[in-house]
Design an enzyme around this catalytic site. Sequence first.
Site, PDB file in Angstrom:
ATOM      1  N   SER A  44      13.179   0.631  -6.107  1.00  0.00           N
ATOM      2  CA  SER A  44      13.406  -0.080  -4.843  1.00  0.00           C
ATOM      3  C   SER A  44      12.127  -0.224  -4.032  1.00  0.00           C
ATOM      4  O   SER A  44      12.176  -0.535  -2.848  1.00  0.00           O
ATOM      5  CB  SER A  44      14.463   0.669  -4.017  1.00  0.00           C
ATOM      6  N   SER A  45      10.958  -0.043  -4.651  1.00  0.00           N
ATOM      7  CA  SER A  45       9.700  -0.054  -3.904  1.00  0.00           C
ATOM      8  C   SER A  45       9.326  -1.426  -3.358  1.00  0.00           C
ATOM      9  O   SER A  45       8.454  -1.538  -2.497  1.00  0.00           O
ATOM     10  CB  SER A  45       8.552   0.467  -4.780  1.00  0.00           C
ATOM     11  N   MET A  46       9.985  -2.493  -3.840  1.00  0.00           N
ATOM     12  CA  MET A  46       9.686  -3.840  -3.348  1.00  0.00           C
ATOM     13  C   MET A  46      10.834  -4.397  -2.497  1.00  0.00           C
ATOM     14  O   MET A  46      10.871  -5.595  -2.207  1.00  0.00           O
ATOM     15  CB  MET A  46       9.404  -4.772  -4.516  1.00  0.00           C
ATOM     16  N   LYS A  87       4.081  -4.752  -7.782  1.00  0.00           N
ATOM     17  CA  LYS A  87       3.624  -4.469  -6.415  1.00  0.00           C
ATOM     18  C   LYS A  87       3.020  -5.741  -5.819  1.00  0.00           C
ATOM     19  O   LYS A  87       2.771  -6.721  -6.512  1.00  0.00           O
ATOM     20  CB  LYS A  87       2.566  -3.359  -6.398  1.00  0.00           C
ATOM     21  N   GLU A 144       8.481  -1.869   0.419  1.00  0.00           N
ATOM     22  CA  GLU A 144       9.147  -0.707   1.011  1.00  0.00           C
ATOM     23  C   GLU A 144       8.098   0.405   1.072  1.00  0.00           C
ATOM     24  O   GLU A 144       7.971   1.232   0.158  1.00  0.00           O
ATOM     25  CB  GLU A 144      10.349  -0.294   0.164  1.00  0.00           C
TER      26      GLU A 144
END
Length: 245
Positions: A44-46, A87, A144
Amino acid sequence: MSGESRQRIGQRLSGLAVALGLALFLGGFAWGAVAYRPYTVPTSSMTPTIDVGDRVLAQRVDGSEVRRGDVVVFRDKSWVTNANVVKRVVAVGGDTVSCCTDGKLTVNGKQIDEPYLPKGSLAEVQNFPKVTVPKGRLFLLGDERQGSLDSTAHLTDAARGTVSRNAVSARVDAVIWPMKGMLKRPSGFEALGALSRPGPLRTIELLIVAGAVLVLGGSAYGPLAKRMGGSRTRAARAETAAGVR
């Protein structure tokens, strides 16, 4: 022109439409297969640009084509992972980048508006000191910022968290499942230089749709012409019978 002549012309045009439609349809798919690769994003980093489990289409590009604001797919062994990572590029070789000034990411002394960040969040949840990006390398962050293992997690490395342009294999153009569509252009970086041009995805979609319409339309001509011809024949017979009476 007789009815048979019109029918022959119609059949030829129908065949041409089907042939052209197949060429466009298959050509669009072939172009897409060459130009793009699908990826499933595992983290969920994006978020919210790309959520965990989303399926994206990424255009195959050379690392030299990457610009600030691009969302890219890359692989860097120094990040202790042998998997593809997704990323956002926030700085390129020669840039200085830091966080934060008035809650905003700063690149080359300019505060960057980042509307793609989660609502209510600030870039400053991931403070880091000024980094000068070496030439030929990129500095990348997740949208995120609070939970992203990105360049800021590798600042103590020899490369100060940066990644070689050569590590980039693709640039994300769209989220196709769920159907979120094309990624919005990162306009906050425009003051620093040209943004990347959109890939050919929309043109490919147009070719596929146009091809499908031509194939369906051309294929439908035969049954429609036959039905209309039958209707005319029945009408003529009815008129003839009425005249006899």
